[in-house]
Design a protein around this motif. Structure first.
Motif, PDB file in Angstrom:
ATOM      1  N   ASN A   8      45.503  18.584 -27.943  1.00  0.00           N
ATOM      2  CA  ASN A   8      46.574  17.663 -27.219  1.00  0.00           C
ATOM      3  C   ASN A   8      46.584  15.777 -26.987  1.00  0.00           C
ATOM      4  N   LEU A   9      45.062  16.026 -26.679  1.00  0.00           N
ATOM      5  CA  LEU A   9      44.573  14.757 -26.242  1.00  0.00           C
ATOM      6  C   LEU A   9      44.545  13.725 -26.799  1.00  0.00           C
ATOM      7  N   THR A  10      45.063  12.527 -27.166  1.00  0.00           N
ATOM      8  CA  THR A  10      44.705  11.480 -28.077  1.00  0.00           C
ATOM      9  C   THR A  10      43.878  11.211 -28.898  1.00  0.00           C
ATOM     10  N   ASN A  11      43.651  10.653 -29.849  1.00  0.00           N
ATOM     11  CA  ASN A  11      43.018  10.778 -31.522  1.00  0.00           C
ATOM     12  C   ASN A  11      41.314   9.406 -30.261  1.00  0.00           C
ATOM     13  N   ASP A  12      42.229   8.820 -29.797  1.00  0.00           N
ATOM     14  CA  ASP A  12      40.427   7.760 -29.150  1.00  0.00           C
ATOM     15  C   ASP A  12      39.578   8.689 -28.374  1.00  0.00           C
TER      16      ASP A  12
END
Length: 78
Positions: A14-18
């Motif tokens: 669920n985290l952003t790619n960054d």
């Protein structure tokens, strides 16, 4: 928990790619006490902001305070 299992949790997906990239770099540069003293340098090199650090903190992956160094890597996500 093995790294593969840890990285395949829903919280990590669920985290952003960054934020994922930042976490992997922080994890690579942690010392034996799970502390990262060069977190600001890593974030600057990756071109990420405090937003990603806060995202990792809210997800339970790191203990982070913008006024205190170092960043602490949490072994397992709750």
């Amino acid at each position: 928990m093995e790294r593969k299992d840890f990285l395949e949790t829903n919280n990590f997906y669920n985290l952003t790619n960054d934020a994922k990239l930042l976490y992997l770099y922080l994890d690579a540069y942690k010392d034996k006490d799970n502390l990262v003293y060069c977190s600001e340098l890593i974030a600057h090199m990756l071109g990420v902001t405090g937003k990603e650090l806060n995202e990792l903190k809210e997800a339970g992956f790191i203990n982070y305070d913008e006024y205190l160094v170092p960043v602490e890597i949490v072994e397992e996500c709750n």
